[in-house]
Write an enzyme that holds these catalytic residues in place. Sequence first.
Site, PDB file in Angstrom:
ATOM      1  N   CYS A 128       5.143  -7.577   7.843  1.00 20.57           N
ATOM      2  CA  CYS A 128       6.079  -7.079   8.849  1.00 20.57           C
ATOM      3  C   CYS A 128       6.277  -8.156   9.920  1.00 20.57           C
ATOM      4  O   CYS A 128       5.352  -8.899  10.234  1.00 20.57           O
ATOM      5  CB  CYS A 128       5.504  -5.812   9.483  1.00 20.57           C
ATOM      6  SG  CYS A 128       6.617  -5.012  10.647  1.00 20.57           S
ATOM      7  N   CYS A 141       3.582  -5.565  16.313  1.00 21.84           N
ATOM      8  CA  CYS A 141       2.899  -4.561  17.149  1.00 21.84           C
ATOM      9  C   CYS A 141       1.410  -4.916  17.210  1.00 21.84           C
ATOM     10  O   CYS A 141       0.785  -5.163  16.176  1.00 21.84           O
ATOM     11  CB  CYS A 141       3.106  -3.154  16.588  1.00 21.84           C
ATOM     12  SG  CYS A 141       4.834  -2.657  16.555  1.00 21.84           S
ATOM     13  N   GLU A 193       0.822  -1.216   0.000  1.00 25.76           N
ATOM     14  CA  GLU A 193       0.000   0.000   0.000  1.00 25.76           C
ATOM     15  C   GLU A 193       0.848   1.255   0.000  1.00 25.76           C
ATOM     16  O   GLU A 193       1.928   1.279   0.580  1.00 25.76           O
ATOM     17  CB  GLU A 193      -0.849   0.030   1.278  1.00 25.76           C
ATOM     18  CG  GLU A 193      -1.915  -1.008   1.293  1.00 25.76           C
ATOM     19  CD  GLU A 193      -2.642  -1.043   2.625  1.00 25.76           C
ATOM     20  OE1 GLU A 193      -2.682  -0.016   3.333  1.00 25.76           O
ATOM     21  OE2 GLU A 193      -3.175  -2.109   2.950  1.00 25.76           O
ATOM     22  N   CYS A 196       3.428   8.291   1.476  1.00 24.31           N
ATOM     23  CA  CYS A 196       3.780   7.339   2.525  1.00 24.31           C
ATOM     24  C   CYS A 196       4.029   5.992   1.847  1.00 24.31           C
ATOM     25  O   CYS A 196       3.123   5.433   1.213  1.00 24.31           O
ATOM     26  CB  CYS A 196       2.617   7.242   3.518  1.00 24.31           C
ATOM     27  SG  CYS A 196       2.851   5.977   4.768  1.00 24.31           S
ATOM     28  N   CYS A 238      -2.125   2.284   7.530  1.00 22.02           N
ATOM     29  CA  CYS A 238      -1.394   1.278   6.766  1.00 22.02           C
ATOM     30  C   CYS A 238      -1.821  -0.145   7.080  1.00 22.02           C
ATOM     31  O   CYS A 238      -2.134  -0.494   8.199  1.00 22.02           O
ATOM     32  CB  CYS A 238       0.103   1.448   6.966  1.00 22.02           C
ATOM     33  SG  CYS A 238       0.627   1.332   8.664  1.00 22.02           S
ATOM     34  N   CYS A 270      -1.358  -2.993  15.023  1.00 21.99           N
ATOM     35  CA  CYS A 270      -1.041  -2.679  13.628  1.00 21.99           C
ATOM     36  C   CYS A 270      -1.516  -3.766  12.660  1.00 21.99           C
ATOM     37  O   CYS A 270      -1.184  -4.943  12.827  1.00 21.99           O
ATOM     38  CB  CYS A 270       0.469  -2.479  13.494  1.00 21.99           C
ATOM     39  SG  CYS A 270       0.972  -2.058  11.817  1.00 21.99           S
TER      40      CYS A 270
HETATM   41  N1  SAH Z   1       7.466  -0.082  11.244  1.00 24.82           N
HETATM   42  C1  SAH Z   1       7.583   1.333  11.322  1.00 24.82           C
HETATM   43  C2  SAH Z   1       6.796   2.093  10.281  1.00 24.82           C
HETATM   44  C3  SAH Z   1       5.444   1.612   9.883  1.00 24.82           C
HETATM   45  S1  SAH Z   1       4.030   1.953  10.849  1.00 24.82           S
HETATM   46  C4  SAH Z   1       7.225   1.802  12.719  1.00 24.82           C
HETATM   47  O1  SAH Z   1       6.854   0.981  13.548  1.00 24.82           O
HETATM   48  O2  SAH Z   1       7.396   2.974  13.003  1.00 24.82           O
HETATM   49  C5  SAH Z   1       3.821   3.692  10.841  1.00 24.82           C
HETATM   50  C6  SAH Z   1       3.264   4.216  12.137  1.00 24.82           C
HETATM   51  O3  SAH Z   1       1.869   3.866  12.281  1.00 24.82           O
HETATM   52  C7  SAH Z   1       3.971   3.662  13.366  1.00 24.82           C
HETATM   53  O4  SAH Z   1       4.144   4.692  14.309  1.00 24.82           O
HETATM   54  C8  SAH Z   1       2.967   2.648  13.871  1.00 24.82           C
HETATM   55  O5  SAH Z   1       3.198   2.321  15.213  1.00 24.82           O
HETATM   56  C9  SAH Z   1       1.653   3.353  13.592  1.00 24.82           C
HETATM   57  N2  SAH Z   1       0.467   2.517  13.587  1.00 24.82           N
HETATM   58  C10 SAH Z   1       0.315   1.258  13.133  1.00 24.82           C
HETATM   59  N3  SAH Z   1      -0.947   0.829  13.322  1.00 24.82           N
HETATM   60  C11 SAH Z   1      -1.613   1.834  13.892  1.00 24.82           C
HETATM   61  C12 SAH Z   1      -2.958   2.002  14.330  1.00 24.82           C
HETATM   62  N4  SAH Z   1      -3.871   1.024  14.238  1.00 24.82           N
HETATM   63  N5  SAH Z   1      -3.292   3.197  14.867  1.00 24.82           N
HETATM   64  C13 SAH Z   1      -2.390   4.196  14.982  1.00 24.82           C
HETATM   65  N6  SAH Z   1      -1.115   4.096  14.588  1.00 24.82           N
HETATM   66  C14 SAH Z   1      -0.722   2.919  14.059  1.00 24.82           C
END
Ligand code: SAH
Length: 348
Positions: A119, A123, A99, A112, A339, A126
Amino acid sequence: MISYDSSGKIDILSLLPEELEQLILEMGEKKFRAKQIFSWLHIKCVESFDKMTDLSAQLRAELEKKFCIKSLFICKRLESTVDNTLKYLYELPDGNHIETVVMDYNHGTTICVSTQVGCKMGCRFCASTIAGYKRDLLPSEILGQIYTAQRDSGRKIGGVVLMGIGEPLDNYDNVICFLTLLSSPQGMNMSLRHVSLSTCGIVPKIRQLSQLDLGLTLSISLHAPDNASRSAIMPINEKYDVQELIAACKDYFKKTGRRISFEYALIDGHNDSREDAEKLAKLLGGFVCHVNIIPVNKIKERNYTSDRKSAQRFRGYLEQLGINATVRRTLGADIDAACGQLRREYEI
Ligand code: SAH
């Protein structure tokens, strides 16, 4: 960086100018041809050698035999009716999906990009990580997201954030090669001051990156003020804890002079109390940085929620405690621009 496609052709869009020059010289061509080809690929962004009209037909045929120009197929394109945010679901040549989101701000258009298919980081909140990791993206596939979006949308991309699917520092070499190509004076020539790289906190790679002093903005996905609450939502914290992470950030700032941005996804009842704000203020106190509060985006696999009101309240706490914080603007709310969400829907 030299990589090959499934038919053994060299991925020409991933080559640095000096690598391309070397290969073109080896074909018995003059040096300036390499410059012409690089410019067709990275400034005019053509998708076939046939379009390189100032090269002879014979050279174009030879290039076609030896090299491939990786292109991304637009599988789905969503445009927000609220704020013009554009979201692409691309299909890669091997059938995987990624994406990309294009966002319009007052100061220009930012894209972006994704850095991996899926990944490994796990997390909890995510969507990108739920089905796990498939593979790293090549420099050409990260650049291709920009070139294809630019061509399709007619918008001129002025900034890049590495905040799409994947963990950029887990695909370090390809990401550095991508940044080198992006900022090449022979290509898009983008200043890396217009680039933000977001990481969940792979400490040794943050230290490695600081040595390059690229001038980009480092964003740290912190999301919690202590080890217990961070480990509960981010498994990476078991490997590199909050104290190690903050120490690496302070050294990064010392080395580069670039202010770090901390991302804080606010989750109701998990990290949003006055006490959490106090812990965060203690952790970051005295450090030149910025906290970006994001009300957590609801994903259907999890029950996490938040809203702008809680985010504003948390920002108020931080301000009282002397910490510079903003609440991130929500873009593309009507098209699920966060994302990983579109890819998840598509692949199920
Ligand atoms: N892997 C990297 C970049 C990708 S995610 C990282 O962890 O920073 C980009 C951002 O979106 C990160 O800060 C991630 O923690 C956040 N993110 C992912 N899912 C999310 C969600 N459901 N709500 C808010 N932020 C989210």
